[in-house]
Design a protein around this motif. Structure first.
Motif, mmCIF file in Angstrom:
data_model
loop_
_atom_site.group_PDB
_atom_site.id
_atom_site.type_symbol
_atom_site.label_atom_id
_atom_site.label_comp_id
_atom_site.label_asym_id
_atom_site.label_seq_id
_atom_site.Cartn_x
_atom_site.Cartn_y
_atom_site.Cartn_z
ATOM 1 N N SER A 163 0.838 -1.199 0.000
ATOM 2 C CA SER A 163 0.000 0.000 0.000
ATOM 3 C C SER A 163 0.870 1.245 0.000
ATOM 4 O O SER A 163 2.104 1.183 0.110
ATOM 5 C CB SER A 163 -0.907 0.012 1.229
ATOM 6 N N LEU A 164 0.220 2.389 -0.065
ATOM 7 C CA LEU A 164 0.925 3.668 -0.023
ATOM 8 C C LEU A 164 1.606 3.905 1.319
ATOM 9 O O LEU A 164 2.481 4.768 1.433
ATOM 10 C CB LEU A 164 -0.065 4.809 -0.295
ATOM 11 N N SER A 165 1.224 3.141 2.328
ATOM 12 C CA SER A 165 1.771 3.320 3.667
ATOM 13 C C SER A 165 3.079 2.565 3.885
ATOM 14 O O SER A 165 3.726 2.747 4.916
ATOM 15 C CB SER A 165 0.749 2.848 4.713
ATOM 16 N N ASP A 166 3.468 1.713 2.935
ATOM 17 C CA ASP A 166 4.558 0.775 3.182
ATOM 18 C C ASP A 166 5.946 1.294 2.840
ATOM 19 O O ASP A 166 6.935 0.841 3.421
ATOM 20 C CB ASP A 166 4.334 -0.521 2.394
ATOM 21 N N ALA A 167 6.050 2.170 1.874
ATOM 22 C CA ALA A 167 7.363 2.633 1.427
ATOM 23 C C ALA A 167 7.190 3.941 0.668
ATOM 24 O O ALA A 167 6.095 4.274 0.207
ATOM 25 C CB ALA A 167 8.028 1.588 0.523
ATOM 26 N N VAL A 168 8.287 4.665 0.533
ATOM 27 C CA VAL A 168 8.287 5.869 -0.301
ATOM 28 C C VAL A 168 8.548 5.448 -1.742
ATOM 29 O O VAL A 168 9.514 4.727 -2.013
ATOM 30 C CB VAL A 168 9.365 6.861 0.161
ATOM 31 N N LEU A 169 7.682 5.860 -2.639
ATOM 32 C CA LEU A 169 7.919 5.655 -4.065
ATOM 33 C C LEU A 169 7.637 6.989 -4.750
ATOM 34 O O LEU A 169 6.487 7.321 -5.042
ATOM 35 C CB LEU A 169 7.040 4.539 -4.637
ATOM 36 N N ALA A 170 8.697 7.743 -4.979
ATOM 37 C CA ALA A 170 8.566 9.068 -5.573
ATOM 38 C C ALA A 170 8.518 8.937 -7.091
ATOM 39 O O ALA A 170 9.494 8.512 -7.716
ATOM 40 C CB ALA A 170 9.735 9.943 -5.146
ATOM 41 N N LYS A 171 7.388 9.304 -7.669
ATOM 42 C CA LYS A 171 7.212 9.193 -9.115
ATOM 43 C C LYS A 171 7.341 10.569 -9.757
ATOM 44 O O LYS A 171 7.592 11.579 -9.084
ATOM 45 C CB LYS A 171 5.873 8.532 -9.425
ATOM 46 N N ASP A 172 7.153 10.611 -11.078
ATOM 47 C CA ASP A 172 7.421 11.850 -11.809
ATOM 48 C C ASP A 172 6.597 13.024 -11.288
ATOM 49 O O ASP A 172 7.102 14.149 -11.187
ATOM 50 C CB ASP A 172 7.203 11.643 -13.313
ATOM 51 N N ASN A 173 5.341 12.783 -10.934
ATOM 52 C CA ASN A 173 4.494 13.878 -10.452
ATOM 53 C C ASN A 173 4.979 14.406 -9.102
ATOM 54 O O ASN A 173 4.948 15.622 -8.851
ATOM 55 C CB ASN A 173 3.041 13.424 -10.343
ATOM 56 N N HIS A 174 5.423 13.488 -8.233
ATOM 57 C CA HIS A 174 5.975 13.951 -6.958
ATOM 58 C C HIS A 174 7.207 14.836 -7.193
ATOM 59 O O HIS A 174 7.355 15.910 -6.594
ATOM 60 C CB HIS A 174 6.389 12.761 -6.082
ATOM 61 N N LEU A 175 8.101 14.374 -8.058
ATOM 62 C CA LEU A 175 9.346 15.097 -8.288
ATOM 63 C C LEU A 175 9.095 16.442 -8.970
ATOM 64 O O LEU A 175 9.788 17.431 -8.695
ATOM 65 C CB LEU A 175 10.296 14.249 -9.130
ATOM 66 N N ALA A 176 8.110 16.478 -9.860
ATOM 67 C CA ALA A 176 7.800 17.735 -10.542
ATOM 68 C C ALA A 176 7.350 18.794 -9.535
ATOM 69 O O ALA A 176 7.720 19.977 -9.638
ATOM 70 C CB ALA A 176 6.715 17.500 -11.587
ATOM 71 N N VAL A 177 6.567 18.374 -8.548
ATOM 72 C CA VAL A 177 6.104 19.313 -7.521
ATOM 73 C C VAL A 177 7.278 19.778 -6.658
ATOM 74 O O VAL A 177 7.396 20.969 -6.327
ATOM 75 C CB VAL A 177 5.025 18.642 -6.639
#
Length: 298
Positions: A163-177
């Motif tokens: 789930s989203l609670s288990d690990a950090v997965l920074a994708k393109d949208n996260h990095l763009a922000v």
């Protein structure tokens, strides 16, 4: 196929099955109640109509037990085992009304789980000879992720984060922000993320071009996802990483492309198609109601 499978969490399976049965028969099965004597006993066999890899034996048994706690279920094929058309996978004997009540829920889940296991096994076969692991994604049926991830393991695949609670997965949208598209800020931003997280939290970062790899590695991440890279760039990316992090390939993965992707040396290949678009495997439940005294007939 030999795979290590931990038992499914019983309480979680019960919640899934309870919700499914409440959806399918919110006020009971009026057809069986009208036609089948309350005392009637049935024997049913879960039979394969086509070949595949089995998954969902525990779920089948639990569905029958939820409908009839006295039902006797015999699992004839273990999860992760292959079968051919005509094989009997499981057998149940119990109250006829209960068997009919649980039939559709039990079939729907085992058909889907076996389809996922079968699809996964085909992908795993295509990467044979490489060190790459075939992993699922979060593109699962809402509410059924636990079962579908188990099915992936039945097929010899691996699981990504649950789930989203288990690990950090920074994708393109996260990095763009965070960076405003400035790759020069990647190291600074990601290093800050690392400092603010517990040391046990896994950090994965998605990149879509080779130039992002070094700045991401400099932040001390655990996994780099190479998204929609060509085979040539995947090879270059693996060489750049040089073992400093795990390398995951994602995007444009199908049965025709996965062998070439595995040959580039990546560690993990994530495949949404394992779960998001499978066709239910054709399994059937052949039911025989035992003779009922005439006095018991409705």
């Amino acid at each position: 196929m030999t795979v290590h499978l931990d038992p499914l969490p019983r309480a979680a399976v019960q919640r899934i099955l309870q919700a499914a049965l409440e959806e399918d028969a919110p006020h009971g099965d009026v057809t069986s109640q009208a036609l089948i004597p309350a005392s009637a006993v049935a024997t049913a066999e879960l039979t394969a109509r086509e070949a595949g890899i089995f998954s969902g034996g525990e779920v089948f048994a639990a569905a029958m037990a939820l409908a009839d706690p006295e039902a006797a279920v015999e699992l004839l094929v273990p999860d992760g085992a292959s079968f051919t058309a005509g094989d009997v996978l499981a057998r149940v004997r119990g109250n006829a009304r209960a068997v009919l009540l649980a039939e559709r829920v039990a079939l729907n889940l085992t058909q889907r789980m076996s389809a996922i296991a079968t699809r996964t096994a085909e992908y795993v076969r295509r990467v044979g000879g490489s060190a790459a692991r075939v992993a699922d994604t979060r593109k699962t049926t809402p509410g059924l992720r636990l079962l579908e991830r188990h099915a992936v393991r039945c097929g010899g695949g691996s699981n990504h984060r649950f789930s989203l609670s288990d690990a950090v997965l920074a994708k393109d949208n996260h990095l763009a922000v965070l960076t405003g598209g400035d790759d020069a800020r990647l190291t600074e931003v990601l290093a800050g993320v690392r400092r603010n997280l517990p040391h046990t939290t896994h950090i994965e970062v998605e990149v879509d071009r080779l130039g992002q790899i070094e700045p991401v590695l400099a932040a001390g991440v655990d996994t780099i996802m190479l998204d929609n890279f060509s085979l040539e760039d995947l090879e270059k990316g693996v060489a750049v990483v040089g073992g400093r992090a795990l390398v995951e390939a994602s995007g444009n993965v199908n049965l025709d492309t996965i062998a070439g992707i595995a040959a580039t040396g990546v560690d993990i290949i994530s495949v949404g198609a394992l779960t998001h678009s499978v066709r239910a495997l054709d399994l059937g439940l052949d039911i025989r109601v035992e003779a009922v005294p005439a006095a018991a007939l409705p």
